[in-house]
Design an enzyme around this catalytic site. Structure first.
Site, PDB file in Angstrom:
ATOM      1  CG  ASP A 101      -2.102   0.909   1.067  1.00 54.64           C
ATOM      2  OD1 ASP A 101      -2.317   1.428  -0.038  1.00 54.64           O
ATOM      3  OD2 ASP A 101      -2.825   1.093   2.065  1.00 54.64           O
ATOM      4  CG  HIS A 108      -0.527   1.792  -9.297  1.00 54.62           C
ATOM      5  ND1 HIS A 108      -0.698   1.450  -7.979  1.00 54.62           N
ATOM      6  CD2 HIS A 108      -1.646   2.479  -9.656  1.00 54.62           C
ATOM      7  CE1 HIS A 108      -1.869   1.891  -7.565  1.00 54.62           C
ATOM      8  NE2 HIS A 108      -2.463   2.526  -8.551  1.00 54.62           N
ATOM      9  CD  GLU A 154     -12.969  -5.035  -1.085  1.00 46.29           C
ATOM     10  OE1 GLU A 154     -11.765  -5.385  -1.117  1.00 46.29           O
ATOM     11  OE2 GLU A 154     -13.888  -5.820  -0.801  1.00 46.29           O
ATOM     12  NE  ARG A 210      -7.648   1.979  -5.564  1.00 48.29           N
ATOM     13  CZ  ARG A 210      -6.446   2.022  -5.027  1.00 48.29           C
ATOM     14  NH1 ARG A 210      -5.394   2.297  -5.781  1.00 48.29           N
ATOM     15  NH2 ARG A 210      -6.290   1.818  -3.742  1.00 48.29           N
ATOM     16  CG  LEU A 214       9.834 -17.434  -2.175  1.00 44.62           C
ATOM     17  CD1 LEU A 214      10.431 -16.925  -0.869  1.00 44.62           C
ATOM     18  CD2 LEU A 214       9.482 -16.246  -3.032  1.00 44.62           C
ATOM     19  CB  SER A 230      -7.646  -3.572   3.563  1.00 48.07           C
ATOM     20  OG  SER A 230      -7.550  -2.311   4.164  1.00 48.07           O
ATOM     21  CD  GLU A 256       2.754 -12.399  16.556  1.00 45.89           C
ATOM     22  OE1 GLU A 256       2.774 -11.194  16.881  1.00 45.89           O
ATOM     23  OE2 GLU A 256       2.272 -13.301  17.278  1.00 45.89           O
TER      24      GLU A 256
HETATM   25  C1  IPE Z   1      -1.588   0.142  -3.362  1.00 46.29           C
HETATM   26  O1  IPE Z   1      -1.385   1.502  -3.474  1.00 46.29           O
HETATM   27  C2  IPE Z   1      -1.690  -0.532  -4.704  1.00 46.29           C
HETATM   28  C3  IPE Z   1      -3.021  -1.040  -5.057  1.00 46.29           C
HETATM   29  C4  IPE Z   1      -4.092  -0.951  -4.307  1.00 46.29           C
HETATM   30  C5  IPE Z   1      -3.183  -1.679  -6.344  1.00 46.29           C
HETATM   31  P1  IPE Z   1      -2.587   2.546  -3.386  1.00 46.29           P
HETATM   32  O2  IPE Z   1      -2.969   2.904  -4.775  1.00 46.29           O
HETATM   33  O3  IPE Z   1      -3.684   2.035  -2.523  1.00 46.29           O
HETATM   34  O4  IPE Z   1      -1.852   3.772  -2.704  1.00 46.29           O
HETATM   35  P2  IPE Z   1      -2.499   4.901  -1.788  1.00 46.29           P
HETATM   36  O5  IPE Z   1      -3.201   4.214  -0.650  1.00 46.29           O
HETATM   37  O6  IPE Z   1      -3.441   5.674  -2.642  1.00 46.29           O
HETATM   38  O7  IPE Z   1      -1.324   5.702  -1.331  1.00 46.29           O
HETATM   39 MG    MG Z   2      -4.115   2.363  -0.520  1.00 43.17          MG
END
Ligand code: IPE
Ligand code: MG
Length: 218
Positions: free
Chosen positions: A2, A19, A49, A53, A113, A174, A185
């Protein structure tokens, strides 16, 4: 993984650049996991979710996943990384589904891995799907136990995580591995994912190693 959006915003860049930077942060972490003898690593790439976007951002993400498969994951395969995807497959563009399947097939015999990429993944959707599968299999009510649910998750071979690391200062789960992380943990860090590197990954694992896990016992 994130924090890509905030990383980009802080630099006056577009979200897709964030990204892309995030996709480049993956390989050093996987290589560190190999060095440390980690057997299994799951990364949360795209949640159920995340489809909410903008079309532009989702399209950019799909392109970047494709690029990442071509650019990074082939190389990781050469280092013995077996890559599998966990989550729904049917909603990704057909060309990406094909690349995902090709990568899984190409790395199926690797053993150094296990890398699991949670894609179109949501813990609740996974549990709903498991319930559906149990009913479809004709499982009797008295045969529904924890092992039966675990066998019907998206990737029954994926071990439960010992440690979950969340970047970017968010203090929530999330919808990630809800079932599997029952006794995991957690380590939370303020670092945004594109800036998260081997040193902090090692430090997180050291932090984990200092914890005493009791699994509800004394
Ligand atoms: C995480 O980064 C990547 C994905 C969810 C694909 P975000 O895009 O959620 O980054 P922030 O939370 O807006 O900083
Ligand atoms: Mg995010």
């Amino acid at each position: 993984m994130d924090g890509n959006g905030r990383w980009a915003r802080a630099r006056g860049l577009g979200v897709a650049d964030g990204h892309r930077a995030g996709s480049r942060a993956l390989r050093p972490v996987v290589e560190t996991a190999i060095d440390l003898g980690v057997e299994s690593l799951t990364v949360y790439a795209f949640s159920t979710e995340n489809w909410t976007r903008s079309v532009e951002e989702v399209e950019a993400l799909m392109e970047i996943f494709g690029e990442t498969i071509d650019r990074e994951l082939d190389d990781l395969a050469a280092q013995g990384v077996r890559t599998r995807f966990v989550g729904r497959r049917d909603r990704a563009p057909a060309w990406l589904q094909e690349r995902m399947a090709a990568l899984e097939a190409a790395t199926a015999a690797k053993t150094r891995l296990n890398l699991w990429i949670a894609f179109d993944y949501g813990g609740r959707a996974e549990l709903v799907e498991a319930a559906r599968r149990l009913i479809e299999n004709g499982t009797a009510a008295e045969d529904v136990d924890e092992a039966a649910i675990a066998r019907n998750l998206y990737a029954p071979q994926m071990p439960d995580p010992d440690l979950v690391i969340r970047t970017s200062g968010e203090l929530r789960v999330s919808n990630f591995l809800l079932w599997q992380s029952a006794y995991a943990e957690f380590v939370f860090t303020e670092t945004l994912w594109p800036d998260f590197g081997p040193d902090e990954f090692r430090a997180s694992i050291e932090e984990y190693a200092s914890r005493r896990r009791r699994f509800g016992g004394r």
